[in-house]
Write a protein that holds these residues in place. Structure first.
Motif, short mmCIF file in Angstrom:
data_model
loop_
_atom_site.label_atom_id
_atom_site.label_comp_id
_atom_site.label_asym_id
_atom_site.label_seq_id
_atom_site.Cartn_x
_atom_site.Cartn_y
_atom_site.Cartn_z
N GLN A 37 41.30 41.45 32.04
CA GLN A 37 41.98 40.37 32.76
C GLN A 37 43.21 39.94 31.96
OE1 GLN A 37 41.22 38.65 35.81
NE2 GLN A 37 40.07 40.53 36.01
N PRO A 38 44.38 39.93 32.60
CA PRO A 38 45.58 39.50 31.87
C PRO A 38 45.48 38.03 31.44
CG PRO A 38 46.11 40.04 34.16
CD PRO A 38 44.66 40.32 33.96
N GLU A 39 44.95 37.18 32.33
CA GLU A 39 44.72 35.79 31.98
C GLU A 39 43.21 35.57 32.01
OE1 GLU A 39 46.98 32.79 33.95
OE2 GLU A 39 48.69 34.14 34.20
N LYS A 40 42.68 35.26 30.88
CA LYS A 40 41.23 35.08 30.79
C LYS A 40 40.80 33.85 31.58
CE LYS A 40 40.88 38.50 27.90
NZ LYS A 40 41.55 39.60 28.55
N THR A 42 38.82 30.49 32.60
CA THR A 42 38.36 29.39 31.75
C THR A 42 36.85 29.41 31.58
OG1 THR A 42 38.29 27.95 33.69
CG2 THR A 42 40.29 27.87 32.34
#
Length: 106
Positions: A37-40, A42
């Motif tokens: 995932q490029p943006e983990k 939350t």
């Protein structure tokens, strides 16, 4: 030394069981997807739950839509059951012999 053998044997059996059942592959693929995932997210646990639960993973919107469909179908079922009872009652009234329609005997 033999005392430590038993837990290792049990652990190995359990590992083989998980591999046969496909658990190891499923967990690995979900963890790889999370890693890539490029943006983990939350909430990593929620990500794992969503992607592990079903093939392709249901989104929260999918789950909400399915829950709403269940509510709608239950309401429809209740209305149909009520209508069924009303129709049965009407049918029963129509099938009862009408005393006023019977010919009077003198």
């Amino acid at each position: 030394m033999s005392h430590y053998k038993a837990p290792d044997h049990k652990r190995e059996q359990f590992r083989r069981y998980l591999e046969k059942a496909g658990v190891v592959d499923s967990l690995t693929s979900v963890l790889v997807a999370l890693y890539e995932q490029p943006e983990k997210p939350t909430n990593a646990l929620e990500f794992v739950k969503q992607h592990l639960g079903t093939p392709g993973g249901l989104t929260a919107a999918d789950t909400a839509a399915l829950q709403q469909e269940v509510v709608d179908l239950r309401q429809k079922c209740a209305r149909l059951e009520e209508e069924n009872q009303e129709l049965k009652a009407r049918l029963q009234c129509d099938e009862q012999p009408d005393e006023s329609a019977a010919p009077a005997t003198e």
